[in-house]
Design an enzyme around this catalytic site. Structure first.
Site, PDB file in Angstrom:
ATOM      1  N   ASP A  12       0.819  -1.220   0.000  1.00 56.52           N
ATOM      2  CA  ASP A  12       0.000   0.000   0.000  1.00 56.52           C
ATOM      3  C   ASP A  12       0.851   1.267   0.000  1.00 56.52           C
ATOM      4  O   ASP A  12       0.469   2.286   0.551  1.00 56.52           O
ATOM      5  CB  ASP A  12      -0.959   0.045   1.215  1.00 56.52           C
ATOM      6  CG  ASP A  12      -1.809  -1.198   1.301  1.00 56.52           C
ATOM      7  OD1 ASP A  12      -2.303  -1.625   0.248  1.00 56.52           O
ATOM      8  OD2 ASP A  12      -1.944  -1.752   2.411  1.00 56.52           O
ATOM      9  N   HIS A  40      -4.388  -2.338  -6.128  1.00 53.83           N
ATOM     10  CA  HIS A  40      -3.803  -1.057  -6.484  1.00 53.83           C
ATOM     11  C   HIS A  40      -4.939  -0.077  -6.710  1.00 53.83           C
ATOM     12  O   HIS A  40      -5.946  -0.441  -7.276  1.00 53.83           O
ATOM     13  CB  HIS A  40      -3.118  -1.142  -7.844  1.00 53.83           C
ATOM     14  CG  HIS A  40      -1.799  -1.804  -7.809  1.00 53.83           C
ATOM     15  ND1 HIS A  40      -0.981  -1.786  -6.732  1.00 53.83           N
ATOM     16  CD2 HIS A  40      -1.159  -2.500  -8.763  1.00 53.83           C
ATOM     17  CE1 HIS A  40       0.115  -2.430  -7.031  1.00 53.83           C
ATOM     18  NE2 HIS A  40       0.034  -2.888  -8.250  1.00 53.83           N
TER      19      HIS A  40
HETATM   20  P1  GDP Z   1      -0.276   0.015  -3.738  1.00 52.33           P
HETATM   21  O1  GDP Z   1      -0.853  -1.274  -3.326  1.00 52.33           O
HETATM   22  O2  GDP Z   1       1.152   0.162  -3.327  1.00 52.33           O
HETATM   23  O3  GDP Z   1      -0.515   0.359  -5.173  1.00 52.33           O
HETATM   24  O4  GDP Z   1      -1.002   1.133  -2.892  1.00 52.33           O
HETATM   25  P2  GDP Z   1      -2.458   1.703  -3.067  1.00 52.33           P
HETATM   26  O5  GDP Z   1      -2.952   1.597  -4.443  1.00 52.33           O
HETATM   27  O6  GDP Z   1      -3.288   1.182  -1.962  1.00 52.33           O
HETATM   28  O7  GDP Z   1      -2.112   3.215  -2.849  1.00 52.33           O
HETATM   29  C1  GDP Z   1      -2.337   3.825  -1.678  1.00 52.33           C
HETATM   30  C2  GDP Z   1      -3.226   5.010  -1.824  1.00 52.33           C
HETATM   31  O8  GDP Z   1      -2.418   6.144  -1.944  1.00 52.33           O
HETATM   32  C3  GDP Z   1      -4.163   5.063  -3.010  1.00 52.33           C
HETATM   33  O9  GDP Z   1      -5.406   5.529  -2.554  1.00 52.33           O
HETATM   34  C4  GDP Z   1      -3.501   6.063  -3.956  1.00 52.33           C
HETATM   35  O10 GDP Z   1      -4.441   6.775  -4.757  1.00 52.33           O
HETATM   36  C5  GDP Z   1      -2.860   6.981  -2.994  1.00 52.33           C
HETATM   37  N1  GDP Z   1      -1.677   7.701  -3.417  1.00 52.33           N
HETATM   38  C6  GDP Z   1      -0.642   7.303  -4.218  1.00 52.33           C
HETATM   39  N2  GDP Z   1       0.295   8.265  -4.290  1.00 52.33           N
HETATM   40  C7  GDP Z   1      -0.149   9.290  -3.498  1.00 52.33           C
HETATM   41  C8  GDP Z   1       0.386  10.571  -3.147  1.00 52.33           C
HETATM   42  O11 GDP Z   1       1.473  10.968  -3.535  1.00 52.33           O
HETATM   43  N3  GDP Z   1      -0.388  11.343  -2.302  1.00 52.33           N
HETATM   44  C9  GDP Z   1      -1.580  10.944  -1.804  1.00 52.33           C
HETATM   45  N4  GDP Z   1      -2.249  11.749  -1.016  1.00 52.33           N
HETATM   46  N5  GDP Z   1      -2.088   9.736  -2.121  1.00 52.33           N
HETATM   47  C10 GDP Z   1      -1.391   8.924  -2.935  1.00 52.33           C
END
Ligand code: GDP
Length: 424
Positions: A12, A40
């Site tokens: 995440d 994701h």
């Molecule tokens: P993954 O499993 O690593 O892809 O993580 P997620 O898809 O769960 O991403 C975590 C959350 O962070 C998602 O809701 C993204 O939209 C959000 N996100 C990603 N980059 C950023 C950022 O730079 N700032 C903020 N505020 N949210 C982000």
């Protein structure tokens, strides 16, 4: 050129966005491990998507998306995601599925659910997607490869023999109804027609693409600390989350991977049980959780509130090391703009001794965080697109962490949207 995108810690970290961004110029995007258990979140011109099993290149018309042999392939879920994409304007994405990928069977989900119930308060906090039973079967050699669907006698025999063992467990350990192999066979054989158009020898395909100099992106799931060998065992996942495993889970030479982008989030979050040294609780955690990500830190698959903590340099350095990091993508720094001061975990105190080395699980359980407190920047930094334009304290935060972890932060993400990105 082959690049891998992987997570530094518990998952995440925002890999979805970074993958979506790097996928823009990728000819091929590959999923090489895991299954529909993690998710994701991608926000782009088509809208906001929660993807679990599809490679993130799915939004680019020219990108070929591969489900590699290392994945736990859930066919009904695949169909569900295809339909979800279609309903949202993504038609006929280019997808290839490895002819050696194994099938996540309906009974894997059952066993995941029964085992968590049996473990009761000692449960792993599984998403109950069948991942642990799936990989157990793969290594016990009772798994079913997708190519078996095209050889019905073999398929029937393999389902029969899997059911023989499983029925003993169902009857005597779980006290649940037994499996009917014939019923499973008829359910699974239905998959054949659906997936037939997508199946190829993806290792051959990829090695040819490598020779042609194609841009290839390997898309990891979860993070280094969830790796079954190097992570917080047993609170780990069941397939390797490391970039090195991409070579196996996709079928490409290990030396072909030139760039490893390790995604690290500007604060910590984790799901499931297990030690989480820099964890915070109560209002402090809730304030961060509600501001985190694009809509709060809640599980993409389960909707569960994530556990929250301050940035952990010990865990992140270790994770970056195991990933073989060439570049760190540092995400969600915008989230921290509300804080006067930001604690960062710079060491673990174990039995009175402070260490910067990430310990084995029994010692991890005893570790207490050593925090260094950095000044906050107290403003919204979304919309800034040059590193020099960030407030000084935000730059200091990035640079302090870069020094502690010892890997270059070359990408800073300051918002969930694709264009909210700063290159250094
Ligand atoms: P993954 O499993 O690593 O892809 O993580 P997620 O898809 O769960 O991403 C975590 C959350 O962070 C998602 O809701 C993204 O939209 C959000 N996100 C990603 N980059 C950023 C950022 O730079 N700032 C903020 N505020 N949210 C982000």
């Amino acid at each position: 050129m082959v690049k891998a995108i992987v997570g530094a810690c518990w998952g995440d970290e925002g890999k979805g966005k970074i993958t979506d961004m790097l996928a823009a110029d990728a000819d091929i995007v590959i999923r090489f491990q895991g299954g529909s258990n993690a998710g994701h979140t991608i926000i782009n011109d088509y809208g906001k998507f929660s993807l679990h099993q599809m490679p993130s290149g799915i939004f680019n018309k020219n990108t070929v998306n591969i489900i590699g042999n290392g994945v736990a392939f859930n066919v009904p879920y695949f169909v569900k995601e295809l339909n979800y994409l279609k309903e949202n304007g993504i038609h006929d994405p280019k997808i290839l599925i490895s002819d050696r990928v194994q099938l996540l069977m309906p009974y894997h989900i059952l066993f995941d659910t029964y085992e968590e119930a049996r473990l009761s308060d000692k449960q792993f906090g599984s998403t109950k997607s069948g991942i642990a039973p799936f990989y157990s079967d793969k290594y016990a050699k009772t798994g079913i490869q997708i190519c078996d669907l095209f050889h019905e006698d073999i398929l029937r025999e393999r389902i029969n023999s899997a059911c023989e063992i499983k029925n003993i467990l169902l009857e005597h350990l779980y006290k649940k109804p037994k499996l009917d192999p014939e019923k499973i066979f008829s359910e699974v054989i239905e998959y054949k027609e659906i997936i037939a158009p997508y199946i190829v020898n993806t290792a051959e395909y990829l090695n040819k693409a490598l020779k042609e100099g194609k841009n290839i992106l390997l898309e990891g799931q979860l993070g280094a600390l969830k790796d079954p060998d190097h992570g917080i065992f047993p609170m780990t996942t069941s397939s390797s989350t490391l970039a090195g495993f991409a070579s196996i889970g996709a079928g490409i030479p290990p030396y072909a991977i030139e760039k490893v982008y390790t995604v690290a989030k500007a604060y910590s979050s984790a799901v499931g049980g297990g030690a989480f040294v820099s964890e915070i609780f109560g209002d402090e955690a809730n304030d961060l959780r509600m501001r985190g990500g694009d809509a709060g830190e809640f599980g993409a698959t389960t909707g569960r509130p994530r556990r929250m903590g301050w940035f952990d340099c010990v865990a992140t350095r270790y994770g970056c090391m195991l990933q073989g990091t060439t570049d760190v993508a540092f995400t969600a720094i915008d989230v921290l703009g509300y804080l006067d001061e930001i604690p960062v975990c710079v060491g673990y105190e174990i039995d009175g001794v402070v260490t910067k080395e990430f310990p084995v699980t029994p010692l991890l359980e005893k570790a207490k965080p050593v925090f260094k407190v950095l000044p906050g920047w107290k403003c919204d930094i979304r919309g800034i697109d040059k590193y020099e334009d960030l407030p000084e304290n935000a730059r200091n935060y990035v640079e302090f962490i870069e020094k502690e972890i010892g890997y270059p932060i070359t990408i800073v993400s300051n918002g969930p949207k694709r264009n909210e990105i700063i290159y250094r």
